[in-house]
Design a protein around this motif. Sequence first.
Motif, mmCIF file in Angstrom:
data_model
loop_
_atom_site.group_PDB
_atom_site.id
_atom_site.type_symbol
_atom_site.label_atom_id
_atom_site.label_comp_id
_atom_site.label_asym_id
_atom_site.label_seq_id
_atom_site.Cartn_x
_atom_site.Cartn_y
_atom_site.Cartn_z
ATOM 1 N N ARG A 127 0.845 -1.189 0.000
ATOM 2 C CA ARG A 127 0.000 0.000 0.000
ATOM 3 C C ARG A 127 0.878 1.236 0.000
ATOM 4 N N VAL A 128 0.505 2.192 -0.819
ATOM 5 C CA VAL A 128 1.188 3.479 -0.841
ATOM 6 C C VAL A 128 0.773 4.246 0.409
ATOM 7 N N PRO A 129 1.721 4.842 1.113
ATOM 8 C CA PRO A 129 1.356 5.603 2.312
ATOM 9 C C PRO A 129 0.385 6.731 1.971
ATOM 10 N N LEU A 130 -0.516 7.002 2.899
ATOM 11 C CA LEU A 130 -1.476 8.078 2.696
ATOM 12 C C LEU A 130 -0.806 9.427 2.858
ATOM 13 N N SER A 131 -1.273 10.386 2.097
ATOM 14 C CA SER A 131 -0.773 11.750 2.224
ATOM 15 C C SER A 131 -1.386 12.389 3.467
ATOM 16 N N PRO A 132 -0.801 13.463 3.951
ATOM 17 C CA PRO A 132 -1.402 14.166 5.092
ATOM 18 C C PRO A 132 -2.838 14.604 4.798
ATOM 19 N N GLN A 133 -3.114 15.014 3.568
ATOM 20 C CA GLN A 133 -4.466 15.434 3.199
ATOM 21 C C GLN A 133 -5.442 14.258 3.276
ATOM 22 N N GLU A 134 -5.010 13.085 2.852
ATOM 23 C CA GLU A 134 -5.868 11.903 2.917
ATOM 24 C C GLU A 134 -6.150 11.517 4.373
ATOM 25 N N ARG A 135 -5.140 11.625 5.220
ATOM 26 C CA ARG A 135 -5.346 11.336 6.643
ATOM 27 C C ARG A 135 -6.315 12.344 7.265
ATOM 28 N N GLN A 136 -6.156 13.628 6.908
ATOM 29 C CA GLN A 136 -7.055 14.662 7.427
ATOM 30 C C GLN A 136 -8.487 14.436 6.955
ATOM 31 N N ARG A 137 -8.645 14.040 5.704
ATOM 32 C CA ARG A 137 -9.979 13.756 5.186
ATOM 33 C C ARG A 137 -10.599 12.594 5.959
ATOM 34 N N GLY A 138 -9.809 11.561 6.266
ATOM 35 C CA GLY A 138 -10.305 10.443 7.059
ATOM 36 C C GLY A 138 -10.717 10.864 8.455
ATOM 37 N N GLU A 139 -9.960 11.767 9.049
ATOM 38 C CA GLU A 139 -10.304 12.275 10.376
ATOM 39 C C GLU A 139 -11.597 13.080 10.334
ATOM 40 N N ARG A 156 -8.294 5.633 12.061
ATOM 41 C CA ARG A 156 -7.332 4.561 11.806
ATOM 42 C C ARG A 156 -7.615 3.841 10.503
ATOM 43 N N ALA A 157 -8.803 4.037 9.941
ATOM 44 C CA ALA A 157 -9.169 3.480 8.633
ATOM 45 C C ALA A 157 -9.681 4.648 7.793
ATOM 46 N N SER A 190 -18.877 -4.386 11.220
ATOM 47 C CA SER A 190 -18.535 -4.677 12.610
ATOM 48 C C SER A 190 -18.345 -3.372 13.388
ATOM 49 N N ALA A 191 -18.560 -3.465 14.691
ATOM 50 C CA ALA A 191 -18.334 -2.299 15.542
ATOM 51 C C ALA A 191 -16.868 -1.884 15.480
ATOM 52 N N GLU A 192 -15.958 -2.836 15.334
ATOM 53 C CA GLU A 192 -14.530 -2.513 15.235
ATOM 54 C C GLU A 192 -14.239 -1.730 13.958
ATOM 55 N N THR A 193 -14.893 -2.093 12.867
ATOM 56 C CA THR A 193 -14.719 -1.332 11.619
ATOM 57 C C THR A 193 -15.175 0.104 11.811
ATOM 58 N N LEU A 194 -16.350 0.288 12.405
ATOM 59 C CA LEU A 194 -16.852 1.640 12.649
ATOM 60 C C LEU A 194 -15.921 2.390 13.586
#
Length: 94
Positions: free
Chosen positions: A3-15, A51-52, A40-44
Amino acid sequence: MVRVPLSPQERQRGERFGALLRQARGERSMVDVAAAAGVSAETLRKIETGRAPTPAFFTVAALAHALGLSLDELATACADDLDDLGDGRAAMSA
């Protein structure tokens, strides 16, 4: 598969996405929302905590449905301040 590491922008969008889901969930339990969405509750939990940060489309669609959100609302809320294309449209990764 590497997997290609996520960019800071992608991490911020996930947050932002996780925060939006937590807000929309309100007083409902994580277990109840996850069950309604068929995940699953863990996925959510992983999505809500960032983290996802790039969940699968059908997971996003199922959560949106369970929370009464439209996909357009989610895309708009998560794309704020990410004008990656330089023309007012934010790039969304698959």
